[in-house]
Every structure is written in structure tokens, then in C-alpha cells.
Design an enzyme around this catalytic site. Structure first.
Site, PDB file in Angstrom:
ATOM      1  N   ARG A 159       0.813  -1.239   0.000  1.00  0.00           N
ATOM      2  CA  ARG A 159       0.000   0.000   0.000  1.00  0.00           C
ATOM      3  C   ARG A 159       0.837   1.275   0.000  1.00  0.00           C
ATOM      4  O   ARG A 159       0.335   2.348   0.345  1.00  0.00           O
ATOM      5  CB  ARG A 159      -0.971   0.027   1.172  1.00  0.00           C
ATOM      6  N   LYS A 199       2.905  11.515 -11.242  1.00  0.00           N
ATOM      7  CA  LYS A 199       2.056  10.593 -12.015  1.00  0.00           C
ATOM      8  C   LYS A 199       2.853   9.316 -12.249  1.00  0.00           C
ATOM      9  O   LYS A 199       3.974   9.368 -12.756  1.00  0.00           O
ATOM     10  CB  LYS A 199       1.737  11.201 -13.387  1.00  0.00           C
ATOM     11  N   GLU A 218      10.041  18.586 -24.756  1.00  0.00           N
ATOM     12  CA  GLU A 218       9.241  18.937 -23.563  1.00  0.00           C
ATOM     13  C   GLU A 218       9.784  20.206 -22.899  1.00  0.00           C
ATOM     14  O   GLU A 218       9.043  20.971 -22.293  1.00  0.00           O
ATOM     15  CB  GLU A 218       9.197  17.782 -22.557  1.00  0.00           C
ATOM     16  N   LYS A 256       6.786  22.973 -14.629  1.00  0.00           N
ATOM     17  CA  LYS A 256       6.012  21.767 -14.311  1.00  0.00           C
ATOM     18  C   LYS A 256       5.599  21.784 -12.837  1.00  0.00           C
ATOM     19  O   LYS A 256       4.438  21.516 -12.493  1.00  0.00           O
ATOM     20  CB  LYS A 256       6.862  20.523 -14.614  1.00  0.00           C
ATOM     21  N   GLU A 288      -4.899  16.972 -11.842  1.00  0.00           N
ATOM     22  CA  GLU A 288      -5.286  17.217 -13.229  1.00  0.00           C
ATOM     23  C   GLU A 288      -6.775  17.496 -13.410  1.00  0.00           C
ATOM     24  O   GLU A 288      -7.461  16.833 -14.174  1.00  0.00           O
ATOM     25  CB  GLU A 288      -4.861  16.031 -14.112  1.00  0.00           C
ATOM     26  N   ARG A 292      -3.374  21.715 -15.217  1.00  0.00           N
ATOM     27  CA  ARG A 292      -2.369  20.705 -15.583  1.00  0.00           C
ATOM     28  C   ARG A 292      -2.560  20.263 -17.033  1.00  0.00           C
ATOM     29  O   ARG A 292      -1.633  19.789 -17.683  1.00  0.00           O
ATOM     30  CB  ARG A 292      -2.455  19.505 -14.625  1.00  0.00           C
ATOM     31  N   ASN A 298      -0.369  19.522 -21.770  1.00  0.00           N
ATOM     32  CA  ASN A 298      -0.629  18.699 -22.954  1.00  0.00           C
ATOM     33  C   ASN A 298      -0.562  19.492 -24.252  1.00  0.00           C
ATOM     34  O   ASN A 298      -1.024  19.018 -25.292  1.00  0.00           O
ATOM     35  CB  ASN A 298      -1.991  18.016 -22.830  1.00  0.00           C
ATOM     36  N   HIS A 321       0.039  17.680 -27.431  1.00  0.00           N
ATOM     37  CA  HIS A 321      -0.081  16.245 -27.150  1.00  0.00           C
ATOM     38  C   HIS A 321      -1.273  15.564 -27.813  1.00  0.00           C
ATOM     39  O   HIS A 321      -1.291  14.340 -27.932  1.00  0.00           O
ATOM     40  CB  HIS A 321      -0.114  15.995 -25.639  1.00  0.00           C
ATOM     41  N   HIS A 328      -0.116  12.136 -29.350  1.00  0.00           N
ATOM     42  CA  HIS A 328      -0.584  10.809 -28.922  1.00  0.00           C
ATOM     43  C   HIS A 328      -1.136  10.029 -30.111  1.00  0.00           C
ATOM     44  O   HIS A 328      -0.946   8.810 -30.210  1.00  0.00           O
ATOM     45  CB  HIS A 328      -1.641  10.939 -27.825  1.00  0.00           C
ATOM     46  N   HIS A 372       8.380  10.019 -27.960  1.00  0.00           N
ATOM     47  CA  HIS A 372       7.280  10.854 -27.478  1.00  0.00           C
ATOM     48  C   HIS A 372       7.524  12.328 -27.823  1.00  0.00           C
ATOM     49  O   HIS A 372       6.671  12.996 -28.399  1.00  0.00           O
ATOM     50  CB  HIS A 372       7.132  10.661 -25.969  1.00  0.00           C
TER      51      HIS A 372
HETATM   52  N1  LIG Z   1       4.746  10.626 -15.307  1.00  0.00           N
HETATM   53  C1  LIG Z   1       4.675  11.655 -16.108  1.00  0.00           C
HETATM   54  O1  LIG Z   1       4.231  12.740 -15.737  1.00  0.00           O
HETATM   55  C2  LIG Z   1       5.192  11.514 -17.495  1.00  0.00           C
HETATM   56  C3  LIG Z   1       5.359  12.641 -18.296  1.00  0.00           C
HETATM   57  C4  LIG Z   1       5.901  12.488 -19.566  1.00  0.00           C
HETATM   58  C5  LIG Z   1       6.250  11.220 -20.004  1.00  0.00           C
HETATM   59  N2  LIG Z   1       6.069  10.133 -19.204  1.00  0.00           N
HETATM   60  C6  LIG Z   1       6.454   8.795 -19.628  1.00  0.00           C
HETATM   61  O2  LIG Z   1       7.871   8.782 -19.795  1.00  0.00           O
HETATM   62  C7  LIG Z   1       8.207   7.777 -20.739  1.00  0.00           C
HETATM   63  C8  LIG Z   1       9.227   8.336 -21.685  1.00  0.00           C
HETATM   64  O3  LIG Z   1      10.364   8.706 -20.964  1.00  0.00           O
HETATM   65  P1  LIG Z   1      11.794   8.808 -21.638  1.00  0.00           P
HETATM   66  O4  LIG Z   1      11.715   9.586 -22.867  1.00  0.00           O
HETATM   67  O5  LIG Z   1      12.737   9.193 -20.576  1.00  0.00           O
HETATM   68  O6  LIG Z   1      12.019   7.349 -22.177  1.00  0.00           O
HETATM   69  P2  LIG Z   1      12.570   5.980 -21.649  1.00  0.00           P
HETATM   70  O7  LIG Z   1      12.559   5.827 -20.193  1.00  0.00           O
HETATM   71  O8  LIG Z   1      11.867   4.980 -22.468  1.00  0.00           O
HETATM   72  O9  LIG Z   1      14.100   6.066 -22.120  1.00  0.00           O
HETATM   73  C9  LIG Z   1      14.388   6.220 -23.474  1.00  0.00           C
HETATM   74  C10 LIG Z   1      15.591   5.386 -23.899  1.00  0.00           C
HETATM   75  O10 LIG Z   1      16.774   5.975 -23.406  1.00  0.00           O
HETATM   76  C11 LIG Z   1      17.567   5.010 -22.731  1.00  0.00           C
HETATM   77  N3  LIG Z   1      18.295   5.757 -21.705  1.00  0.00           N
HETATM   78  C12 LIG Z   1      17.823   6.288 -20.564  1.00  0.00           C
HETATM   79  N4  LIG Z   1      18.774   6.987 -19.937  1.00  0.00           N
HETATM   80  C13 LIG Z   1      19.884   6.901 -20.708  1.00  0.00           C
HETATM   81  C14 LIG Z   1      21.186   7.446 -20.599  1.00  0.00           C
HETATM   82  N5  LIG Z   1      21.526   8.257 -19.601  1.00  0.00           N
HETATM   83  N6  LIG Z   1      22.068   7.161 -21.588  1.00  0.00           N
HETATM   84  C15 LIG Z   1      21.717   6.377 -22.643  1.00  0.00           C
HETATM   85  N7  LIG Z   1      20.497   5.854 -22.797  1.00  0.00           N
HETATM   86  C16 LIG Z   1      19.590   6.110 -21.837  1.00  0.00           C
HETATM   87  C17 LIG Z   1      16.582   4.002 -22.225  1.00  0.00           C
HETATM   88  O11 LIG Z   1      17.194   2.740 -22.032  1.00  0.00           O
HETATM   89  C18 LIG Z   1      15.584   3.965 -23.359  1.00  0.00           C
HETATM   90  O12 LIG Z   1      16.034   3.108 -24.391  1.00  0.00           O
HETATM   91  C19 LIG Z   1       6.924   7.352 -21.402  1.00  0.00           C
HETATM   92  O13 LIG Z   1       6.568   6.075 -20.917  1.00  0.00           O
HETATM   93  C20 LIG Z   1       5.912   8.396 -20.955  1.00  0.00           C
HETATM   94  O14 LIG Z   1       4.611   7.881 -20.843  1.00  0.00           O
HETATM   95  C21 LIG Z   1       5.547  10.271 -17.972  1.00  0.00           C
HETATM   96 ZN   LIG Z   2       4.730  14.726 -23.016  1.00  0.00          ZN
END
Ligand SMILES: NC(=O)c1ccc[n+]([C@@H]2O[C@H](COP(=O)([O-])OP(=O)(O)OC[C@H]3O[C@@H](n4cnc5c(N)ncnc54)[C@H](O)[C@@H]3O)[C@@H](O)[C@H]2O)c1
Ligand SMILES: [Zn+2]
Length: 358
Positions: free
Chosen positions: A119, A140, A182, A223, A233, A237, A241, A244, A248, A261
Site C-alpha cells: 500500500r 504521475k 518537452e 512543471k 489534473e 495541468r 498537454n 499532445h 498521442h 514521445h
Molecule cells: N509521469 C509523467 O508525468 C510523465 C510525463 C511524460 C512522459 N512520461 C512517460 O515517460 C516515458 C518516456 O520517458 P523517456 O523519454 O525518458 O524514455 P525511456 O525511459 O523509455 O528512455 C528512453 C531510452 O533511453 C535510454 N536511456 C535512458 N537513460 C539513458 C542514458 N543516460 N544514456 C543512454 N540511454 C539512456 C533508455 O534505455 C531507453 O532506451 C513514457 O513512458 C511516458 O509515458 C511520464
Molecule cells: Zn509529453
């Protein structure tokens, strides 16, 4: 060291710098001391590159590392269960502390694991991508369902975010593009002068540490300010987007993994700027083209192919097309757009992009 305080739920700090892990042995020593063990949930690729940099700071603690698949694959129900199995088999308790070590995907997964294990146990975000300046802040958490991305999750704030920008140096080009998208989004919705600075950046990788840190700090501050106003949200918030709705749809149409993304968000922001008749569209297209964002996708993919996804967007209501519009920089607003007007605007954008990328 730049530090941003986030006043959402229980307040916490985001630290950005080149030597942030020292904080494990100072500011966060008490928290680490109070944990019965520490489990690092690590992106396997990040683990192979950077665990050697993190672990020495934790050497006086009992630490387990659980590697999860790199990137989006981490956000599966199977990996989620594997994390729980690992924690249970290792004898973890409510006093265990999780460190999320990786990009946004690992952060979303590890945060969700932390929020559900017994939990809820504490966790610290240790983001390793540019994009994670966004995802690691705001609480999130999520994993994906076969019927939709991020459909299973919680709002659950971390104890802290420790962001070491040295780790970003190993990111491939497309991940720089994804993350900087972003960053510039945060500028578009908040600060015209900062937007101009970003539009003048020649090369992402050639930015100096202070310059990169400055942009990340500003992005996190935007942010954080929005999340503080609207943790769950219900209102502003949604402005996060910007770009987005189309992004998406592009991601879903192309299949996750075939466009990052942030790259999709740049295309979506171009569309939103066009819909908003914003005169920053042309400089933005030039900036995006210069940095290698895949604008050709807009030319290749028709509006009709994207429309079904835009109608299904979880932020859409009653099948209307909702967009964050930006008639003036720093003044986002939600608007409903008629399907035909949205289609016409998309066609005009395709023509315009066709001219820019010729
Ligand atoms: N929680 C939120 O508010 C929020 C907001 C935006 C996006 N997201 C989520 O975040 C995710 C995308 O995040 P992301 O773009 O960081 O992608 P990711 O975590 O998929 O990483 C992208 C790639 O980079 C590699 N990588 C990570 N750090 C590295 C480093 N220092 N050196 C070399 N390679 C590295 C990873 O192995 C992966 O292949 C999505 O799932 C999205 O839904 C969440
Ligand atoms: Zn985004």
C-alpha cells in the site's frame, strides 16, 4: 546546485547538478538510514552505463538492484509483477526505499510499484533522460494496458528527485530531441524570452553544463508550479498537454517505439501553433527541421488516419477534438475545435511543411 521545491502532497525537492548523488550521504542520509533496505529499480541499459557511478554513494547501505527492460517495455504488467515478486522474495517491507534509475519509463513503473507495494513505500526518482525532467516531477505513475498507454496508474509523489546531468551525455540523438521537445513546450506555455533562447540553440549536445542546467531548471519550475496548482489534473495541468493531442495520435498510429514521445510532441506543437494562427510557427518549423525532428511524418500521414486516435484521447470529452491552443506565447487555453476546421488546418500545415523540408 539548483534546487526546486515542489509543494504537491508532501513537499519535496528536485536537485539538478553534476554532483547530486552526494546528497544521499547528507540531506537524504536520515531517509536512507531509516530504510531497512534500498532497492534500485534500474533500466537495464542505464544500469550497464551508469550503475558504477551511483552505487559508490550507497555503499554503506544494503542495496539490491533489479534490472527492468530498457524503455517503454518496462511499463508492462509482467514487469510490474516481476518487481513485486523481487521485493517480496527479497524480504522487503514497508520500510524499504525504492530508487527509480532510468528515464521516464522506469520512473513511471518504479513509482507505480512504490505506490502499490504494501500500500505504498517511499521512493526517490533518479532520472537519466532529458525527458524525465518532466516525468520525474509531478507524481504521475503508470504502466500500460494492451488497450491504452498509461491506463493503469496512481498519483504518488516521490521523496526527492536527484537529477545528475552528467548521465545525460550518453543519450542518443533522438532522445535529446525527445527531451528537448518537452523543455521547449514548457517555454511555449510560460515564458517568451526563454522560448527565444531555446529557439537560438544551435546544437543540443553542445550546450554547456550551466546552459543545459538552466533550461532543465526552468522546465522543472514550470512543471512544478502547475502541479502545485493542480495535483490531480482537474484544470491547468491540462496545459502541459500542449502539442499532445496530435502527438498521442501519431504515437499510436506509428506504433510505440517508432517515434519518440517528444519528437511526436514537436509535430503536435507545430499543429497546435497552426491551429492557433500563432506567428511563431515558421521559426519553430525551422528550429525543428534544423534539429532533425521528423516532420515528414506529417506529410506522409493523413488527417483521417489520426482522427480516430484523437477522438479516443483520454483528455477528450464526448468525442470533441480538444486542443491546448496558444494564440499568445505563455497564454495556453483549452478549446474545442470542429473536426472540419481541424482537418483543414492539418492540410495547410502539410503544405507548409512540404515547403520547409523541400
Ligand atoms: N509521469 C509523467 O508525468 C510523465 C510525463 C511524460 C512522459 N512520461 C512517460 O515517460 C516515458 C518516456 O520517458 P523517456 O523519454 O525518458 O524514455 P525511456 O525511459 O523509455 O528512455 C528512453 C531510452 O533511453 C535510454 N536511456 C535512458 N537513460 C539513458 C542514458 N543516460 N544514456 C543512454 N540511454 C539512456 C533508455 O534505455 C531507453 O532506451 C513514457 O513512458 C511516458 O509515458 C511520464
Ligand atoms: Zn509529453
Amino acid at each position: 546546485m539548483p534546487t526546486i521545491r515542489v509543494e504537491a502532497g508532501r513537499p519535496y525537492s528536485v536537485h539538478i547538478g553534476t554532483d547530486v548523488f552526494g546528497l544521499f550521504n547528507s540531506e537524504y542520509k536520515e531517509l536512507l538510514d531509516s530504510a531497512d533496505r534500498i532497492v534500485v529499480i534500474a533500466d537495464e541499459k542505464v544500469a550497464s552505463l551508469h550503475l558504477g557511478h551511483l552505487l559508490p554513494y550507497l555503499k554503506s547501505y544494503k542495496v539490491d538492484v533489479f534490472n527492468v527492460p530498457s524503455g517503454e517495455q518496462a511499463k508492462s504488467i509482467e514487469t510490474f509483477m516481476d518487481c513485486h515478486s523481487f521485493l517480496l522474495a527479497a524480504g522487503c517491507s514497508r520500510k524499504t526505499l525504492i530508487l527509480a534509475f532510468g528515464g521516464g519509463a522506469t520512473g513511471d513503473l518504479a513509482g507505480f510499484v512504490a505506490s502499490t507495494f504494501m500500500r505504498g513505500i517511499p521512493y526517490i526518482q533518479v532520472p537519466t533522460t532529458i525527458l524525465a525532467h518532466d516525468s520525474a516531477v509531478g507524481g504521475k505513475t503508470a504502466i500500460n494496458h494492451a488497450l491504452g498507454k498509461n491506463m493503469i496508474g496512481t498519483f504518488y509523489q516521490p521523496e526527492a528527485v536527484l537529477y545528475d546531468i552528467q548521465l545525460l551525455k550518453t543519450l542518443p540523438d533522438h532522445e535529446w530531441r525527445s527531451g528537448m521537445a518537452e523543455v521547449i513546450k514548457h517555454a511555449f506555455i510560460s515564458n517568451e524570452q526563454w522560448l527565444d533562447e531555446l529557439l537560438a540553440v544551435e546544437s543540443f549536445q553542445a550546450m554547456s553544463d550551466p546552459e543545459l542546467m538552466g533550461h532543465l531548471e526552468k522546465g522543472i519550475a514550470v512543471k512544478a508550479a502547475i502541479v502545485e496548482e493542480d495535483e490531480f489534473e482537474n484544470g491547468m495541468r491540462k496545459f502541459l498537454n500542449f502539442g499532445h493531442t496530435l502527438a498521442h495520435a501519431l504515437e499510436a498510429h506509428l506504433g510505440y517505439g517508432n517515434i519518440t514521445h517528444g519528437e511526436a510532441v514537436v509535430l503536435g506543437m507545430a499543429y497546435a501553433l497552426h491551429l492557433s494562427s500563432n506567428d511563431r510557427l515558421n521559426p519553430f518549423l525551422e528550429w525543428g527541421y534544423h534539429h532533425g525532428y521528423p516532420f515528414e511524418k506529417v506529410v506522409e500521414i493523413s488527417f483521417g488516419e489520426l482522427l480516430p486516435y484523437m477522438k479516443k484521447d483520454k483528455k477528450a470529452s464526448k468525442g470533441d477534438l480538444n486542443f491546448v491552443m496558444l494564440r499568445q506565447i505563455a497564454q495556453p487555453q483549452m478549446e474545442k475545435i470542429e473536426e472540419q476546421a481541424a482537418a483543414n488546418s492539418y492540410e495547410e500545415l502539410r503544405l507548409k511543411i512540404g515547403e520547409v523540408i523541400k
